[in-house]
Write an enzyme that holds these catalytic residues in place. Structure first.
Site, PDB file in Angstrom:
ATOM      1  N   ASP A  16       0.871  -1.162   0.000  1.00  0.00           N
ATOM      2  CA  ASP A  16       0.000   0.000   0.000  1.00  0.00           C
ATOM      3  C   ASP A  16       0.920   1.229   0.000  1.00  0.00           C
ATOM      4  O   ASP A  16       2.129   1.116   0.255  1.00  0.00           O
ATOM      5  CB  ASP A  16      -0.892  -0.035   1.238  1.00  0.00           C
ATOM      6  N   ASP A  18      -0.171   5.182   0.984  1.00  0.00           N
ATOM      7  CA  ASP A  18      -0.413   6.128   2.076  1.00  0.00           C
ATOM      8  C   ASP A  18      -0.427   5.412   3.428  1.00  0.00           C
ATOM      9  O   ASP A  18      -1.192   4.465   3.630  1.00  0.00           O
ATOM     10  CB  ASP A  18      -1.761   6.823   1.888  1.00  0.00           C
ATOM     11  N   ASP A 178      -1.496  -0.948   6.000  1.00  0.00           N
ATOM     12  CA  ASP A 178      -1.653  -0.301   7.307  1.00  0.00           C
ATOM     13  C   ASP A 178      -3.097  -0.216   7.768  1.00  0.00           C
ATOM     14  O   ASP A 178      -3.351   0.279   8.864  1.00  0.00           O
ATOM     15  CB  ASP A 178      -1.093   1.120   7.247  1.00  0.00           C
TER      16      ASP A 178
END
Length: 232
Positions: A16, A18, A178
């Site tokens: 991922d 961001d 995250d």
């Protein structure tokens, strides 16, 4: 070290963006606050970003308005989403930066034969340009955003098609993320997932039950090795 026959697909680690590779909250919240202030609503502190950002820009706008006590019609949300994308596209990397240890981790994974890719719900153009500005664009065999395919995370096809586009082995793939979205996507795809706790999530990542939680990128290589069935 992973063992790969000459004609086999390489193992792959898919990230991922961001909150996983990069701390982007400052620039994202900066764009959100531009919209909120223009609409006469209170701005949002960057410290609130961790629970606001994880679901994408549309949700970020909705949550920003909800925090100010105002609802949005679908039509107005679409209008503001376009404003958000245009403004953010001009302010991608004013304060955004890589998390500590990212570059060393990418070096170590590449040296061990892993292909690298990015699977993000950020628009593809923004993702590519941000990674260029951060100096790591060339490390990834594929950078696939929300608009790359007809589907996006948590649809597992976003992840599996990213792996295909990058030329990696789906049987030796690991996702790194995250958020709830990342963990759900990887689980739906049947791919093991490593979670980082310093990104953007509305609950502690441990509660999402990823395969491994690492506290720092220094631990990523060993976590990937544990999850890769091709490691002898």
């Amino acid at each position: 070290m992973p063992t790969t026959s000459p004609d086999a697909l390489p193992p792959i680690v898919v990230f991922d963006l961001d909150g996983t590779l990069a701390e982007t909250a400052g620039d994202l919240i900066g764009t959100l606050n531009m919209i909120l202030e223009r609409e006469g609503l209170p701005s949002v502190a960057v410290s609130q970003a961790r629970e606001l950002i994880g679901a994408g820009a549309r949700a970020l706008i909705q949550r920003g308005f909800a925090a100010g006590g105002r609802e949005l019609t679908p039509t107005r949300l679409d209008e503001l989403f376009r404003v958000f994308l245009a403004h953010y596209g001009q302010h991608l990397c004013e304060v955004s930066h890589l998390f500590p240890g990212v570059v060393d981790s990418l070096d170590r994974l590449e040296a061990a034969g892993y292909r690298l890719a990015v699977c993000t719900n950020k628009p593809e153009d923004h993702s590519v340009r941000l990674l260029e500005l951060l100096g790591i664009h060339g490390r990834f065999a594929a950078i696939c955003g929300r608009d790359t395919f007809p589907y996006f995370k948590p649809d597992p096809r976003h992840l599996t098609e990213t792996i295909v586009r990058a030329g990696g082995d789906p049987a030796r793939a690991v996702m790194v993320g995250d958020s709830r979205t990342d963990v759900a996507t990887a689980k739906a795809a049947g791919i093991p997932v490593v979670a980082v706790p310093f990104g953007y999530t509305d609950v502690p990542v441990e509660e999402l039950e990823p395969d491994v939680v690492i506290q720092h990128f220094e631990a990523l290589y060993e976590a990937v090795r544990r999850l890769d069935p091709g490691v002898a």
